[in-house]
Design an enzyme around this catalytic site. Structure first.
Site, PDB file in Angstrom:
ATOM      1  N   SER A 216       1.308  -0.806  -0.052  1.00  0.00           N
ATOM      2  CA  SER A 216      -0.006  -0.031  -0.756  1.00  0.00           C
ATOM      3  C   SER A 216       0.743   1.013  -0.123  1.00  0.00           C
ATOM      4  O   SER A 216       2.202   1.240   1.035  1.00  0.00           O
ATOM      5  CB  SER A 216      -0.906  -0.258   0.672  1.00  0.00           C
ATOM      6  N   GLY A 218      -0.623   4.658   0.268  1.00  0.00           N
ATOM      7  CA  GLY A 218      -0.424   5.979   0.414  1.00  0.00           C
ATOM      8  C   GLY A 218      -1.408   6.363  -0.722  1.00  0.00           C
ATOM      9  O   GLY A 218      -2.401   5.353  -1.273  1.00  0.00           O
ATOM     10  N   ALA A 219      -1.502   7.616  -0.777  1.00  0.00           N
ATOM     11  CA  ALA A 219      -3.074   8.539  -1.591  1.00  0.00           C
ATOM     12  C   ALA A 219      -2.051   7.893  -3.860  1.00  0.00           C
ATOM     13  O   ALA A 219      -3.143   7.874  -4.054  1.00  0.00           O
ATOM     14  CB  ALA A 219      -2.255   9.792  -2.022  1.00  0.00           C
ATOM     15  N   GLY A 221      -1.846   4.978  -4.306  1.00  0.00           N
ATOM     16  CA  GLY A 221      -2.545   2.970  -4.203  1.00  0.00           C
ATOM     17  C   GLY A 221      -2.128   2.154  -4.030  1.00  0.00           C
ATOM     18  O   GLY A 221      -1.474   2.529  -2.559  1.00  0.00           O
ATOM     19  N   GLY A 247      -4.748   0.759   5.670  1.00  0.00           N
ATOM     20  CA  GLY A 247      -4.241  -0.085   5.302  1.00  0.00           C
ATOM     21  C   GLY A 247      -5.555  -0.804   5.808  1.00  0.00           C
ATOM     22  O   GLY A 247      -5.272  -2.133   5.522  1.00  0.00           O
ATOM     23  N   ASP A 248      -5.449  -1.090   7.440  1.00  0.00           N
ATOM     24  CA  ASP A 248      -6.459  -2.196   7.502  1.00  0.00           C
ATOM     25  C   ASP A 248      -7.501  -2.371   6.395  1.00  0.00           C
ATOM     26  O   ASP A 248      -8.481  -3.381   5.814  1.00  0.00           O
ATOM     27  CB  ASP A 248      -7.305  -1.883   8.992  1.00  0.00           C
TER      28      ASP A 248
END
Lengths: 309, 309
Positions: A216, A218-219, A221, A247-248
């Site tokens: 992951s 962040g912004a 994707g 993230g979850d």
């Protein structure tokens, strides 16, 4: 069902203050607590999406009792194992003025050998009913560092798929047990593999045993490197808000996708839409469902590791 | 004995972190909890000095149980009243690099009318044996704002002397009940009276009913305005360390001096030496006794409100 494991379940406490000034004294104006820990957040998301889910891990003392009471309030199936020690708290300091949050994570209670044996017995009793097992978050002190590796092997013996969201040594050991998916973020991937480039880091984790790596970013994707191919999936717009539970939410979508046997592009589409919708929600474990539905068709999923320009 | 009242007793929790970075996430490396609240700190100091002391106030829930267990460990007589709600925590974040601390004070549990009645009954049972009553710290939500005023009057009816360490409306109301000593610090005195000058602020509190005002002025020592005269007492040297418990140590010395019937200059000498010795101790409620004995003969006590040059 999907079984989420939160060995270091916590009472997430939020302190509202006017302003955070280091080296000064703060009167907390308002506070509230809720059950937390990464696996609990994943379970909340899955439950809201309508997936049958069971929460296990450890809970101890009065803080553990508060965690269980909150799970019951949320309607989540609680299969936590009692612990003599006191479950940890996390403290998040939120300022009225600024949007950001300052977080303190207590290390957690000591897990004795005997506690770990009792947990393994509970896990063995639950796993035959699990299609997917989610192993998320930090290990409380005393837990064997190979805990996630052992649980991954036991899950595989029972035909359950596994998603691991961890970092450092517990992640490195788990990877060797051949989990179906590992989901590090960029920093965790770098810290675990020593590679600054997500492609190179993901390749190392795959070489070490992970069947698929979904990083992951962040912004930006996610980057997915799998047996069936490599993909980048990017949200349709930049969202501002609370990144804590993104993230979850991503892990929840991966677990749901594994359970439903979706193709990777569809899994990643759902994961990116759900993560972005989680950022729009003020608390980890929640998401803005209207935003999720709006984002879903417009998530950019493309083969290869390059990001859209 | 000396009775210390801590209506908002707390579990003082200390988080050790490498560095405090606002808007980021911190792994707490080490943590510990101990019974706290101003009155508990005062009681610790008195107990260490060998004065018989009893702790009362409220304690509730698991946090209250942890407070009581810690009082027992310290050998302090526990006459706390049970509360349905959960006692508060305070969280102090200490950085390895810097000496200073960032403190978060939870507001405390709700005190219902019925709780307050039960406390008054307990107080009435304890006060006949008390030579001095110490009323310290914040009031938990729901407590009558005139709590310290009421307790001051009840103490006087039983011939007990009173020391009040509070601020704002609870202090203003208490002052009208004619306590023997009020001990604001400079900021509390200013906030309560609107006077920036400690002399003028102390005069206002005296005019409003306080028999004596001892204003603690940090490194500058104390200003005492009493029926017998006005004094300034100044520590013999500047001390660096943890100022958190200095005010509580000062209150402890005032209570001990009242109980033993010492003359004001001797009371103030003891208060300033003990406060400075408390700064040298890393935790509120403790003090460096060798430093206290060393400071004692050299505290500068002089009539009038001027500070030594």
């Amino acid at each position: 069902m999907i079984l989420t494991v939160t060995l270091n379940a916590a009472l997430d406490t939020t302190y509202h203050v006017d302003r955070l000034v280091p080296n000064s004294s703060h009167r907390v104006k308002e506070m509230h607590g809720r059950a937390g820990g990464k696996g609990v957040n994943v379970a909340r998301v899955l439950h809201t999406l309508g997936h049958p889910v069971v929460v296990t891990g450890f809970a101890g003392g009065a803080t553990g009792a508060a965690v269980r009471a909150d799970l019951a309030r949320a309607g989540l199936a609680d299969a936590l194992v009692d612990l003599a020690g006191e479950s940890r708290r996390t403290v998040t300091v939120v300022c009225a003025a600024e949007g950001d949050a300052t977080v303190f994570n207590e290390p957690g209670p000591h897990v004795a050998e005997e506690d770990w044996r009792r947990f393994l017995a509970r896990f063995a009793a639950l796993v035959p009913d699990a299609a997917v097992v989610v192993l998320s978050g930090s290990l409380p002190p005393g837990t064997p560092v190979g805990a996630y590796a052992d649980l991954t092997r036991i899950a595989a013996e029972h035909g359950a798929r596994t998603v691991v969201d961890a970092e450092g040594e517990p992640l490195r050991l788990a990877v060797a047990a051949r989990p179906d998916v590992v989901k590090p973020n960029a920093a965790e991937l770098r810290a675990t593999t020593g590679e600054a480039d997500p492609d190179a880091g993901a390749a190392l984790l795959r070489a070490a045993g992970a069947r698929a790596v979904v990083a992951s970013l962040g912004a930006a994707g996610v980057l997915a490197v799998t047996d069936e191919g490599t993909w980048r999936a990017t949200p349709p717009e930049r969202v501002a808000g609370n990144p804590t539970g993104a993230g979850d939410a991503c892990v929840a979508a991966l677990a749901a996708g594994l359970r439903d046997g979706l193709a990777w592009p569809e899994v990643l589409r759902a994961a990116v839409a759900l993560s972005a919708a989680a950022v729009l929600h003020p608390v980890a474990g929640g998401f803005d469902d209207r935003a999720r539905r709006r984002f879903l068709p417009d998530v950019d999923v493309r083969p290869g590791s390059g990001s859209p320009t």
